[in-house]
Design a protein around this motif. Sequence first.
Motif, PDB file in Angstrom:
ATOM      1  N   ARG A  62       0.808  -1.056   0.003  1.00 51.55           N
ATOM      2  CA  ARG A  62       0.020   0.017   0.041  1.00 51.55           C
ATOM      3  C   ARG A  62       0.969   1.283  -0.019  1.00 51.55           C
ATOM      4  NH1 ARG A  62      -5.185   1.309   0.815  1.00 51.55           N
ATOM      5  NH2 ARG A  62      -5.802  -1.018   1.355  1.00 51.55           N
ATOM      6  N   GLU A  63       1.941   1.303   0.922  1.00 51.56           N
ATOM      7  CA  GLU A  63       2.684   2.390   0.815  1.00 51.56           C
ATOM      8  C   GLU A  63       3.725   2.499  -0.516  1.00 51.56           C
ATOM      9  OE1 GLU A  63       2.630   0.055   3.394  1.00 51.56           O
ATOM     10  OE2 GLU A  63       1.385   1.329   4.524  1.00 51.56           O
ATOM     11  N   ARG A  64       3.601   1.833  -1.141  1.00 47.83           N
ATOM     12  CA  ARG A  64       4.294   1.754  -2.726  1.00 47.83           C
ATOM     13  C   ARG A  64       3.161   1.907  -3.834  1.00 47.83           C
ATOM     14  NH1 ARG A  64       9.497   2.879  -3.171  1.00 47.83           N
ATOM     15  NH2 ARG A  64      10.869   1.803  -2.081  1.00 47.83           N
ATOM     16  N   CYS A  65       1.866   2.477  -3.455  1.00 46.30           N
ATOM     17  CA  CYS A  65       1.144   2.650  -4.305  1.00 46.30           C
ATOM     18  C   CYS A  65       0.364   4.105  -4.390  1.00 46.30           C
ATOM     19  CB  CYS A  65      -0.242   1.798  -4.189  1.00 46.30           C
ATOM     20  SG  CYS A  65       0.153  -0.014  -4.532  1.00 46.30           S
ATOM     21  N   SER A  66       0.342   4.832  -5.395  1.00 48.07           N
ATOM     22  CA  SER A  66      -0.254   6.118  -5.387  1.00 48.07           C
ATOM     23  C   SER A  66      -1.446   5.938  -5.753  1.00 48.07           C
ATOM     24  CB  SER A  66       0.253   6.815  -6.707  1.00 48.07           C
ATOM     25  OG  SER A  66       0.347   6.487  -7.774  1.00 48.07           O
ATOM     26  N   GLY A  67      -2.592   6.741  -4.757  1.00 47.05           N
ATOM     27  CA  GLY A  67      -3.985   6.725  -5.448  1.00 47.05           C
ATOM     28  C   GLY A  67      -4.381   5.203  -5.092  1.00 47.05           C
ATOM     29  N   ASP A 140      -3.473   4.775  -9.254  1.00 47.17           N
ATOM     30  CA  ASP A 140      -4.649   6.004  -9.467  1.00 47.17           C
ATOM     31  C   ASP A 140      -4.979   5.988 -11.192  1.00 47.17           C
ATOM     32  OD1 ASP A 140      -1.898   6.747  -9.514  1.00 47.17           O
ATOM     33  OD2 ASP A 140      -2.655   8.415 -10.540  1.00 47.17           O
ATOM     34  N   LEU A 141      -4.422   5.469 -11.971  1.00 50.69           N
ATOM     35  CA  LEU A 141      -4.686   5.446 -13.295  1.00 50.69           C
ATOM     36  C   LEU A 141      -5.671   4.390 -13.840  1.00 50.69           C
ATOM     37  CD1 LEU A 141      -0.976   6.172 -14.992  1.00 50.69           C
ATOM     38  CD2 LEU A 141      -2.964   7.566 -14.274  1.00 50.69           C
ATOM     39  N   LEU A 142      -5.822   3.431 -12.916  1.00 49.36           N
ATOM     40  CA  LEU A 142      -6.609   2.374 -13.318  1.00 49.36           C
ATOM     41  C   LEU A 142      -8.031   2.713 -13.300  1.00 49.36           C
ATOM     42  CD1 LEU A 142      -4.055   0.705 -12.580  1.00 49.36           C
ATOM     43  CD2 LEU A 142      -5.166  -1.024 -11.963  1.00 49.36           C
ATOM     44  N   ILE A 143      -8.869   2.669 -14.264  1.00 43.80           N
ATOM     45  CA  ILE A 143     -10.373   3.126 -14.305  1.00 43.80           C
ATOM     46  C   ILE A 143     -11.323   2.040 -14.496  1.00 43.80           C
ATOM     47  CG2 ILE A 143     -12.171   4.340 -15.339  1.00 43.80           C
ATOM     48  CD1 ILE A 143      -9.915   6.395 -16.331  1.00 43.80           C
ATOM     49  N   PRO A 144     -12.064   1.644 -13.452  1.00 38.63           N
ATOM     50  CA  PRO A 144     -12.788   0.442 -13.524  1.00 38.63           C
ATOM     51  C   PRO A 144     -13.917   0.558 -14.608  1.00 38.63           C
ATOM     52  CG  PRO A 144     -12.801   1.265 -11.124  1.00 38.63           C
ATOM     53  CD  PRO A 144     -12.135   2.157 -11.813  1.00 38.63           C
ATOM     54  N   PHE A 145     -13.674  -0.712 -15.264  1.00 36.26           N
ATOM     55  CA  PHE A 145     -14.678  -0.490 -16.483  1.00 36.26           C
ATOM     56  C   PHE A 145     -15.689  -1.871 -16.735  1.00 36.26           C
ATOM     57  CE2 PHE A 145     -14.782  -2.502 -21.118  1.00 36.26           C
ATOM     58  CZ  PHE A 145     -15.340  -1.323 -21.702  1.00 36.26           C
TER      59      PHE A 145
END
Length: 265
Positions: A62-67, A140-145
């Motif tokens: 988690r600490e290595r993930c933005s958003g 943060d770039l992943l948009i649920p589809f």
Amino acid sequence: MTETKREPVQAIPSATILLLRERSQGLEVFMVQRHHQVDFAMGALVFPGGKVDPADREPGLRERCSGAPGSDDELILSVAAIRETFEESGILLARPGTSAELVSGERLREIEGRHREALNHGRTTLREIVDAENLTLACDLLIPFAHWITPEMAPKRFDTHFCLVAAPPDQVAIHDGRESVDSMWTTPSAALADADAGRCTIVFPTRLNLMKLGKSGRVEEALAAARASTVVTVMPRIEQTEAGPVLRIPPEADYDLTDASLDAH
């Protein structure tokens, strides 16, 4: 004699990313052809992705993930999606340190040379890679589809979450040569036309997600549509009709199709 009803097998949590880019003909999506010896969708044209790996649950990610998503399950799926995409396409959705920009194509080639093969063969983990290279995963770039679950009667089932991402323009996508034996950038309509002509195999969920993606002519249009929509879980069920058995999906899933002939899938 009473027939014993078989309990459905557990669906395996999985994640898939539709990488998008813009060309003169409009929106294109990256697809890979599965090896004929893998245990799912043999030889089919699919989006990069796969099942959650135990290492995707490593503490400290988690600490290595933005958003980073709020729940642990959502975080694990995001990590799995980014890992599988790196394994199968060579695209790495990560940023160096605290940078706002994704890793450059030049830096990616260095990271890939040091880690991609080892990751594909289970000799390292994504956590070890981001620590060694001081990277932050761009969740943060992943948009649920979309969200599809294999029907309960199937002997092997997947619980798959699909996301959209605009591909980094200076990173080069290429299949891994192991699970995937070929790859291509294609428009949704061209991929569907190839399948209809028998030039490739596309499984039912991939077909419908190509149809849904094809409603958008441009990358930003597709991303905006996904942001504005609510993902509805699809678990196709078989129903008998006068014309024969059909696969039925919920109309609110927004696929412009609720029934499909079982014989065709």
